[in-house]
Design an enzyme around this catalytic site. Structure first.
Site, PDB file in Angstrom:
ATOM      1  N   LEU A  88       0.836  -1.190   0.000  1.00 34.88           N
ATOM      2  CA  LEU A  88       0.000   0.000   0.000  1.00 34.88           C
ATOM      3  C   LEU A  88       0.868   1.236   0.000  1.00 34.88           C
ATOM      4  O   LEU A  88       2.028   1.188   0.384  1.00 34.88           O
ATOM      5  CB  LEU A  88      -0.886   0.005   1.249  1.00 34.88           C
ATOM      6  CG  LEU A  88      -1.745  -1.228   1.463  1.00 34.88           C
ATOM      7  CD1 LEU A  88      -2.447  -1.120   2.782  1.00 34.88           C
ATOM      8  CD2 LEU A  88      -2.750  -1.350   0.352  1.00 34.88           C
ATOM      9  N   ASP A  89       0.298   2.362  -0.403  1.00 33.07           N
ATOM     10  CA  ASP A  89       1.085   3.588  -0.339  1.00 33.07           C
ATOM     11  C   ASP A  89       0.531   4.490   0.744  1.00 33.07           C
ATOM     12  O   ASP A  89      -0.377   4.114   1.477  1.00 33.07           O
ATOM     13  CB  ASP A  89       1.114   4.277  -1.702  1.00 33.07           C
ATOM     14  CG  ASP A  89      -0.268   4.705  -2.131  1.00 33.07           C
ATOM     15  OD1 ASP A  89      -0.374   5.320  -3.195  1.00 33.07           O
ATOM     16  OD2 ASP A  89      -1.238   4.402  -1.414  1.00 33.07           O
TER      17      ASP A  89
END
Lengths: 134, 175
Positions: free
Chosen positions: B110-111
């Site tokens: 995920l960012d």
């Protein structure tokens, strides 16, 4: 290159939009509340990801402004969809038979609202694209 | 007029403090003359049934103000893991393998924007604001659990809560 201040501003804006998407109430069409909430959420996700690689400080500042403008407009008019604009008055659509002078480009640049910045279509130019840094 | 009402009310206090079961409550109500006097004169038996119904409503409201069961660390862990599993950006392959040592960015890919979304979901679940300065500390599930434990002062042994609400096991006689 983004310093921590702009990064935190971007994340705060994102957080504000996500919270808005949880508590949004559609006023004009109450049956479409879920649809508008989904629209807000998907719009923020896609636009933030599309512009993730912007490095130029001015562009970044303008994108933050765009986000804030859209939030304020949505909250004020109770309508999350942006109002689209057309060509400015007394101008003609671009066509390959007609030379467009610099003044015409400038008028068109000035008429574009900030909240539609992510939707601008860049005309194809012969410049090389800079390699995007992640 | 008010004095009449108060006199009636005071006389009936012992009756009013009892809790009537629903059938008895209905019986009391049917003892009144069919149409309740609308001109303001309040009959004692109508007064009794209305008061018991109000008291039952108060008791039910007080029951809803019951405090939530005391939190344990296991409880917090399970809630955090449930929220992480409900997040739709996580690939199906990773979904049920989220453990305490999962790192949001390294393991789940995920960012930072997804991280913000997960934290907003946690804020909604646990009901309090997490300030922006603390986001940097919350990159793994273990850190999140520890942070929540610290913020909510959860201890291991469950304290017995003293509340004035009645025991929920004995609420059934109203149905």
């Amino acid at each position: 290159m983004t310093n921590n201040l702009t990064r935190s501003r971007v994340l705060q804006l994102y957080k504000r939009l996500i919270k808005l998407s949880h508590t949004w109430q559609a006023v004009d069409h109450p049956a479409k509340t879920a649809e508008e909430r989904l629209y807000i959420r998907n719009e923020t996700r896609s636009l933030f990801r599309k512009n993730k690689h912007v490095e130029n400080a001015n562009e970044l500042e303008e994108h933050i402004r765009e986000g804030e403008a859209r939030v304020e407009l949505a909250c004020h008019y109770k309508n999350p969809y942006p109002r689209l604009v057309n060509l400015p008055t007394y101008s003609l659509p671009p066509s390959h038979n007609r030379i467009r002078y610099k003044s015409e480009y400038e008028v068109e640049d000035m008429s574009r609202p900030i909240y539609l910045k992510s939707y601008e279509i860049k005309e194809e130019t012969s410049d090389n694209e800079e390699p995007s840094k992640t | 007029m008010l004095k009449t009402i108060l006199r009636h009310g005071c006389r009936l206090r012992s009756v009013v403090n009892m809790r009537f079961s629903a059938p008895l409550c209905n019986n009391i109500h049917t003892l009144t003359p069919s149409n309740v006097q609308a001109n303001g004169q309040i009959w004692p038996h109508v007064f009794v049934s209305r008061r018991t119904r109000m008291i039952d409503q108060f008791v039910k409201d007080a029951g809803q103000m019951r405090t939530s069961p005391p939190l344990t660390p296991r409880d917090i862990e399970s809630r955090v893991l449930r929220i992480c599993n409900e997040y739709d950006k996580i690939q199906e392959a990773n979904k049920n393998k989220i453990t305490l040592v999962t790192h949001f960015m390294n393991d789940l890919g995920l960012d930072s924007l997804d991280h913000v979304e997960i934290i907003v979901a946690l804020e909604n679940e646990f009901g309090f604001e997490i300030p922006d300065a603390d986001y940097d500390k919350l990159y793994t599930v273990q850190n999140v659990v520890d942070y929540l434990i610290k913020k909510m002062n959860v201890t291991d042994r469950s304290k017995t809560t003293v509340s004035s609400a009645p025991d929920p096991r004995y609420d059934d006689h109203h149905h």
